[in-house]
Design a protein around this motif. Structure first.
Motif, PDB file in Angstrom:
ATOM      1  N   PRO A 111       4.293  13.066   8.314  1.00  0.00           N
ATOM      2  CA  PRO A 111       4.309  11.782   7.617  1.00  0.00           C
ATOM      3  C   PRO A 111       5.430  10.916   8.172  1.00  0.00           C
ATOM      4  O   PRO A 111       6.452  11.428   8.632  1.00  0.00           O
ATOM      5  N   VAL A 112       5.231   9.614   8.159  1.00  0.00           N
ATOM      6  CA  VAL A 112       6.262   8.685   8.626  1.00  0.00           C
ATOM      7  C   VAL A 112       7.135   8.325   7.431  1.00  0.00           C
ATOM      8  O   VAL A 112       6.644   7.861   6.400  1.00  0.00           O
ATOM      9  N   VAL A 113       8.442   8.544   7.574  1.00  0.00           N
ATOM     10  CA  VAL A 113       9.388   8.276   6.502  1.00  0.00           C
ATOM     11  C   VAL A 113      10.163   7.011   6.855  1.00  0.00           C
ATOM     12  O   VAL A 113      11.030   7.025   7.732  1.00  0.00           O
ATOM     13  N   SER A 114       9.815   5.908   6.203  1.00  0.00           N
ATOM     14  CA  SER A 114      10.528   4.644   6.398  1.00  0.00           C
ATOM     15  C   SER A 114      10.350   3.809   5.139  1.00  0.00           C
ATOM     16  O   SER A 114       9.499   4.097   4.295  1.00  0.00           O
ATOM     17  N   GLU A 115      11.143   2.756   5.015  1.00  0.00           N
ATOM     18  CA  GLU A 115      11.040   1.893   3.851  1.00  0.00           C
ATOM     19  C   GLU A 115       9.677   1.218   3.793  1.00  0.00           C
ATOM     20  O   GLU A 115       9.070   1.097   2.738  1.00  0.00           O
ATOM     21  N   LYS A 116       9.194   0.788   4.946  1.00  0.00           N
ATOM     22  CA  LYS A 116       7.904   0.097   4.978  1.00  0.00           C
ATOM     23  C   LYS A 116       6.767   1.033   4.585  1.00  0.00           C
ATOM     24  O   LYS A 116       5.881   0.656   3.818  1.00  0.00           O
TER      25      LYS A 116
END
Length: 98
Positions: free
Chosen positions: A12-17
């Motif tokens: 999974p991509v972990v970023s604010e967006k």
């Protein structure tokens, strides 16, 4: 090329967006460089037991980096943004606060 669903979805991509899009039932994954939309859709539906409405794939370009006067490049990668049907969710993203 046939890939197993565990080989298609890498992380999974972990970023604010990416976490702000969870309210719209959109989940972001890092995917195999040879995977296409149909394979990503089938992998998400098989692994998480949800219904996928749409899949968008983005090729993230490599970036130049410099450390101690040495030039190099960060590798590029492919990400998929998956939108789920109303009422479906993926539990690995739930409970995370940004």
């Amino acid at each position: 090329m046939s890939l197993h669903p565990n080989e298609i979805l890498l992380a999974p991509v972990v970023s604010e967006k990416s976490y702000s899009q969870i309210a719209d039932r959109k989940y972001t994954f890092k995917v195999h460089k040879d995977a296409h939309k149909t394979q990503v859709r089938q992998a998400v539906e098989q692994l998480f037991g949800v219904k996928v409405l749409a899949v968008n794939i983005v090729q993230v370009p490599s970036k130049p980096k410099m450390r101690n006067y040495r030039k190099g490049r960060r590798p590029g990668w492919k990400k998929a943004i998956v939108q789920l049907k109303e009422g479906d969710s993926i539990e690995i993203f739930e409970g995370a606060q940004v």
